[in-house]
Design a protein around this motif. Structure first.
Motif, PDB file in Angstrom:
ATOM      1  N   GLN A   1       0.831  -1.206   0.000  1.00  0.00           N
ATOM      2  CA  GLN A   1       0.000   0.000   0.000  1.00  0.00           C
ATOM      3  C   GLN A   1       0.860   1.247   0.000  1.00  0.00           C
ATOM      4  N   SER A   2       0.304   2.298  -0.566  1.00  0.00           N
ATOM      5  CA  SER A   2       1.009   3.573  -0.563  1.00  0.00           C
ATOM      6  C   SER A   2       0.964   4.174   0.838  1.00  0.00           C
TER       7      SER A   2
ATOM      8  N   GLN B   1      -1.523  12.472   9.683  1.00  0.00           N
ATOM      9  CA  GLN B   1      -0.658  11.850   8.682  1.00  0.00           C
ATOM     10  C   GLN B   1       0.795  11.829   9.147  1.00  0.00           C
TER      11      GLN B   1
ATOM     12  N   GLY C   1       0.179   7.123   1.534  1.00  0.00           N
ATOM     13  CA  GLY C   1      -1.060   7.887   1.640  1.00  0.00           C
ATOM     14  C   GLY C   1      -2.256   7.028   2.003  1.00  0.00           C
TER      15      GLY C   1
ATOM     16  N   THR D   1       6.182   9.228  -7.683  1.00  0.00           N
ATOM     17  CA  THR D   1       6.192  10.053  -6.472  1.00  0.00           C
ATOM     18  C   THR D   1       5.608   9.320  -5.264  1.00  0.00           C
ATOM     19  N   ARG D   2       5.106   8.142  -5.496  1.00  0.00           N
ATOM     20  CA  ARG D   2       4.501   7.365  -4.392  1.00  0.00           C
ATOM     21  C   ARG D   2       5.537   6.505  -3.705  1.00  0.00           C
ATOM     22  N   ARG D   3       5.316   6.249  -2.430  1.00  0.00           N
ATOM     23  CA  ARG D   3       6.128   5.318  -1.653  1.00  0.00           C
ATOM     24  C   ARG D   3       5.220   4.160  -1.266  1.00  0.00           C
ATOM     25  N   LEU D   4       5.587   2.974  -1.725  1.00  0.00           N
ATOM     26  CA  LEU D   4       4.772   1.784  -1.487  1.00  0.00           C
ATOM     27  C   LEU D   4       5.402   0.938  -0.394  1.00  0.00           C
ATOM     28  N   TYR D   5       4.605   0.612   0.600  1.00  0.00           N
ATOM     29  CA  TYR D   5       5.063  -0.151   1.753  1.00  0.00           C
ATOM     30  C   TYR D   5       4.539  -1.579   1.683  1.00  0.00           C
TER      31      TYR D   5
ATOM     32  N   SER E   1       3.134   8.535   9.566  1.00  0.00           N
ATOM     33  CA  SER E   1       4.451   8.473   8.923  1.00  0.00           C
ATOM     34  C   SER E   1       5.536   8.069   9.911  1.00  0.00           C
TER      35      SER E   1
ATOM     36  N   ALA F   1       9.996   3.081  -4.144  1.00  0.00           N
ATOM     37  CA  ALA F   1       9.453   4.246  -4.838  1.00  0.00           C
ATOM     38  C   ALA F   1       8.829   3.813  -6.150  1.00  0.00           C
ATOM     39  N   GLU F   2       7.683   4.394  -6.437  1.00  0.00           N
ATOM     40  CA  GLU F   2       7.031   4.221  -7.728  1.00  0.00           C
ATOM     41  C   GLU F   2       6.562   5.612  -8.143  1.00  0.00           C
TER      42      GLU F   2
END
Length: 121
Positions: free
Chosen positions: A24-25, A41, A27, A64-68, A45, A61-62
């Protein structure tokens, strides 16, 4: 930070549960956790950072998104560490299972049509 301190926090536990379902991102995690725990938020974080820095989560990173996602290695280490202690509760859990099964059998027996005094008319 000790592994049990990391996952002892209910917010971090819930984050791991969400990440177990799928990557999941940041966000999406912040939105879900923020709503559920009523935290900001930046607070979410910080929890993600603790999980990442202690090896429980990975990030990629994908754009501008950060996927966890969950990194299971620390959880496997905890499982191995707990192994010798399982003997203390395994027998008790087995006994609990036996007692629950007896209770179910007893309820079925008392509701049985063979025992008309317990049937409703």
């Amino acid at each position: 930070m000790h592994a049990f301190d990391v996952i002892g926090d209910p917010v971090r536990q819930r984050i791991l549960e969400l990440l177990l379902l799928e990557e999941q991102s940041a966000g999406a995690v912040a939105a879900a956790i923020g709503k559920e725990f009523n935290i900001s938020q930046p607070a979410v974080s910080q929890h993600l950072r603790v999980l990442r820095e202690n090896g429980f989560a990975t990030v990629r990173a994908e754009g501008t998104r950060r996927l966890y996602s969950v990194d299971t290695a620390p959880l496997q280490d905890m499982d191995e560490w707990l192994q010798p202690f399982r003997a203390f509760w395994t027998g008790r859990l087995d006994a609990l299972g036996t007692e629950l099964a007896r209770g179910r059998r007893a309820r079925r027996t008392t509701r049985s049509p063979a025992n008309p005094s317990t049937t409703k008319e």
